[in-house]
Write a protein that holds these residues in place. Structure first.
Motif, short mmCIF file in Angstrom:
data_model
loop_
_atom_site.label_atom_id
_atom_site.label_comp_id
_atom_site.label_asym_id
_atom_site.label_seq_id
_atom_site.Cartn_x
_atom_site.Cartn_y
_atom_site.Cartn_z
N LYS A 272 8.06 40.99 91.10
CA LYS A 272 9.34 39.82 91.37
C LYS A 272 8.70 39.05 92.97
CE LYS A 272 11.75 40.40 87.17
NZ LYS A 272 13.52 40.51 85.93
N ILE A 273 8.32 39.29 94.04
CA ILE A 273 7.72 38.83 94.96
C ILE A 273 6.81 37.96 94.15
CG2 ILE A 273 9.63 40.33 95.97
CD1 ILE A 273 6.26 41.68 96.90
N ASP A 274 6.22 37.28 93.46
CA ASP A 274 4.05 37.04 93.49
C ASP A 274 4.33 35.88 94.02
OD1 ASP A 274 6.14 37.27 91.33
OD2 ASP A 274 4.16 36.05 90.72
N GLU A 275 5.96 34.75 94.15
CA GLU A 275 5.98 33.40 94.93
C GLU A 275 6.20 33.37 96.21
OE1 GLU A 275 10.73 31.84 94.11
OE2 GLU A 275 10.73 33.39 93.78
N TYR A 276 6.14 35.00 96.72
CA TYR A 276 5.97 34.46 97.86
C TYR A 276 5.28 35.65 98.92
CZ TYR A 276 11.22 34.36 97.39
OH TYR A 276 12.46 33.72 96.93
N VAL A 277 4.50 36.18 98.19
CA VAL A 277 2.55 36.33 98.38
C VAL A 277 1.63 35.77 98.02
CG1 VAL A 277 1.79 38.55 98.42
CG2 VAL A 277 4.13 38.90 98.47
N GLU A 278 0.37 35.63 99.13
CA GLU A 278 -0.66 34.70 98.56
C GLU A 278 -1.63 35.72 99.34
OE1 GLU A 278 -3.29 30.78 98.28
OE2 GLU A 278 -0.88 31.23 99.22
N PHE A 279 -2.12 35.64 98.44
CA PHE A 279 -3.45 37.52 98.47
C PHE A 279 -4.82 36.06 98.54
CE2 PHE A 279 -1.24 40.62 96.66
CZ PHE A 279 -1.52 40.98 97.36
N TYR A 280 -5.93 35.49 99.83
CA TYR A 280 -6.58 34.93 100.18
C TYR A 280 -8.35 35.46 99.62
CZ TYR A 280 -3.74 31.77 102.26
OH TYR A 280 -1.90 31.06 102.83
N GLY A 281 -8.14 37.23 99.45
CA GLY A 281 -9.69 37.57 99.70
C GLY A 281 -9.87 37.16 101.12
N TYR A 282 -11.80 37.96 101.39
CA TYR A 282 -12.30 37.92 102.09
C TYR A 282 -11.99 36.36 103.00
CZ TYR A 282 -15.99 38.13 106.10
OH TYR A 282 -16.55 38.16 107.03
N LEU A 283 -12.08 36.26 104.61
CA LEU A 283 -12.08 34.90 104.85
C LEU A 283 -13.24 35.28 106.35
CD1 LEU A 283 -8.38 33.17 104.63
CD2 LEU A 283 -10.30 32.91 102.85
N LYS A 284 -13.69 33.82 106.51
CA LYS A 284 -14.05 34.26 107.71
C LYS A 284 -14.12 33.74 109.16
CE LYS A 284 -18.83 32.60 105.42
NZ LYS A 284 -19.90 31.35 105.40
N GLY A 285 -14.07 34.25 110.20
CA GLY A 285 -13.25 33.94 111.36
C GLY A 285 -12.06 32.71 111.24
N ASP A 286 -13.31 31.59 110.81
CA ASP A 286 -12.05 30.68 111.45
C ASP A 286 -11.30 30.23 110.35
OD1 ASP A 286 -14.02 29.66 114.01
OD2 ASP A 286 -15.80 28.33 112.59
N GLU A 287 -11.28 30.50 109.25
CA GLU A 287 -10.45 30.48 108.21
C GLU A 287 -9.26 31.84 108.96
OE1 GLU A 287 -12.72 31.84 105.59
OE2 GLU A 287 -12.72 29.40 104.35
N VAL A 288 -9.84 32.90 109.40
CA VAL A 288 -8.50 33.63 109.31
C VAL A 288 -7.59 33.37 110.48
CG1 VAL A 288 -7.86 35.76 110.40
CG2 VAL A 288 -9.93 35.95 108.70
N LYS A 289 -8.01 32.86 112.25
CA LYS A 289 -7.82 31.85 112.19
C LYS A 289 -6.33 30.78 112.12
CE LYS A 289 -8.89 29.75 117.57
NZ LYS A 289 -10.25 29.41 118.00
N ARG A 290 -7.32 30.16 111.56
CA ARG A 290 -5.84 29.31 110.76
C ARG A 290 -5.49 29.85 110.88
NH1 ARG A 290 -5.87 26.85 105.99
NH2 ARG A 290 -7.07 27.96 105.49
N ILE A 291 -4.78 30.71 110.12
CA ILE A 291 -3.60 31.21 108.95
C ILE A 291 -3.08 31.27 110.39
CG2 ILE A 291 -2.96 32.98 107.54
CD1 ILE A 291 -5.71 32.35 105.57
N LEU A 292 -3.81 32.28 111.60
CA LEU A 292 -2.80 33.27 112.45
C LEU A 292 -2.35 32.21 112.82
CD1 LEU A 292 -5.44 36.42 112.74
CD2 LEU A 292 -2.92 36.51 111.34
#
Length: 389
Positions: A272-292
């Motif tokens: 019951k933690i699915d509302e706190y966890v998001e699975f993005y799948g594979y992301l490219k470098g710029d997309e990873v950078k944006r989240i970090l």
């Protein structure tokens, strides 16, 4: 100077990223001619067990390329998934007429040392670490593949074939180790010449984090990597469950793909933690950078001895506090940042460590010597290594 860069796959995980970056950086140098050779664009399995041991087509294609390109240096990243040990037979044949050829190998995992590339054994699908002071006798008594005893047996035979029949290590002039941990293992267990050269980063610290969330407001965790059993995400999600019962302002972003993805999604729902966890799948470098750039904690809860996980350095470069397992190359990379926590038991320690982070004034993390991971620095050192051998 002519350099041939070799890898199993063109795209995939960390090793593939370094393979691509290596060839791209070398292409920028006007004094270096570069060719690349790989078995497939994406991860795929050999067509047969025989091809796993000896891929005739790959050997034929490689020999054709060698005779036409005539490299001075061959730089191998990975070979044992798809290319097979046959590439070394092709190299040996070419070398008879061109003895000046040198071969460099980047050790992305532990395959040259033992049949278990991740230093793991399995009971069912559950992974267990093999001790650093392992013996081959211990390994050959263990199951080394999560898919079952047959796959484990084939993996052991494949390693024996590669190391003791083909003798791939005889063709290697220099092993590049991306971590001191890996370098120390090679020095203890082989006579191969080694050197430590850090893998290059995809992006760098910029200093301003206007979108960064403070830890007193929210704890925003990021995991970047493959979703497989040895990465420790099952235990981490159970620990994360404890956090959500204490505070609702905690979130986890999971970046990556892998065979455990669906199981992890199901586990989140069961906990019951699915509302706190998001699975993005594979992301490219710029997309990873944006989240970090937005989040404030980078987690790496691996069960295995990670060699040189750049997610630690990239996370810290984007201001994230590092929380990593107290194992392998994770230790030295975490210690290269200003703010880190090394964790032995995630289910016992995550809540307390997170409370410490929440109660401290948040200052974005930094990497102490980011230049060690600079692409230009990597390229310059690599070319110097090629010339030195």
């Amino acid at each position: 100077m002519k350099v041939l860069v070799i890898n199993d796959y063109y795209s995939g995980g960390g090793a593939e990223n370094v393979f691509r970056t290596t060839s791209e950086l070398l292409l920028e140098d006007q004094h270096v001619e570069v060719e690349v050779f790989y078995g497939s664009n994406e991860r795929t399995s050999p067509k047969s067990v025989f091809a796993y041991f000896f891929n005739r087509k790959i050997k034929k294609d490689l020999c054709h390329l060698l005779n036409n390109f005539m490299p001075d240096v061959i730089h191998i990243h990975n070979y044992y998934h798809l290319l097979s040990p046959s590439v070394f037979i092709g190299i040996r044949r070419y070398r008879k007429k061109h003895p000046e050829l040198k071969v460099v190998f980047t050790a992305h995992d532990y395959h040259l040392l033992n049949p278990s590339s991740g230093l793991l054994r399995y009971k069912g699908k559950k992974a267990f670490r093999i001790p650093e002071n392992f013996t081959l006798f211990q390994l050959f008594r263990s199951r080394l593949d999560y898919r079952g005893p047959l796959h484990s047996f084939i993996k052991k035979l494949h390693w024996i074939f590669a190391m003791h029949i083909v003798k791939v290590r005889r063709e290697i002039n220099l092993v590049i180790c991306p971590s001191l941990f890996m370098n120390n293992l090679f020095e203890k267990r082989t006579r191969l010449k080694t050197v430590v050269l850090r893998n290059p980063l995809a992006f760098y610290q910029e200093g301003d984090f206007d979108n960064k969330v403070g830890t007193s407001e929210e704890l925003r965790y990021t995991y970047v990597g493959r979703l497989s059993e040895e990465k420790g995400l099952h235990a981490f999600l159970h620990a994360f469950k404890q956090l959500t019962t204490k505070n609702k302002k905690v979130f986890l972003d999971v970046l990556g793909e892998g065979e455990e993805k669906e199981d992890l999604i199901v586990l989140c729902k069961a906990l019951k933690i699915d509302e706190y966890v998001e699975f993005y799948g594979y992301l490219k470098g710029d997309e990873v950078k944006r989240i970090l750039e937005r989040n404030n904690i980078l987690v790496l809860p691996s069960l295995c001895y990670e060699n040189a996980p750049l997610s630690i350095i990239e996370g810290a470069a984007m201001g994230n506090i590092v929380m990593a397992s107290n194992l392998g190359g994770m230790i030295e990379l975490a210690k290269m940042t200003d703010q880190y926590y090394l964790i032995n038991d995630w289910e016992k320690e995550l809540v307390d460590v997170s409370e410490k982070v929440r109660n401290c004034q948040f200052v974005p993390n930094k990497v102490r010597d980011i230049n060690l991971f600079d692409k230009e620095n990597y390229k310059g050192n690599l070319i110097r290594l090629y010339r030195s051998i």
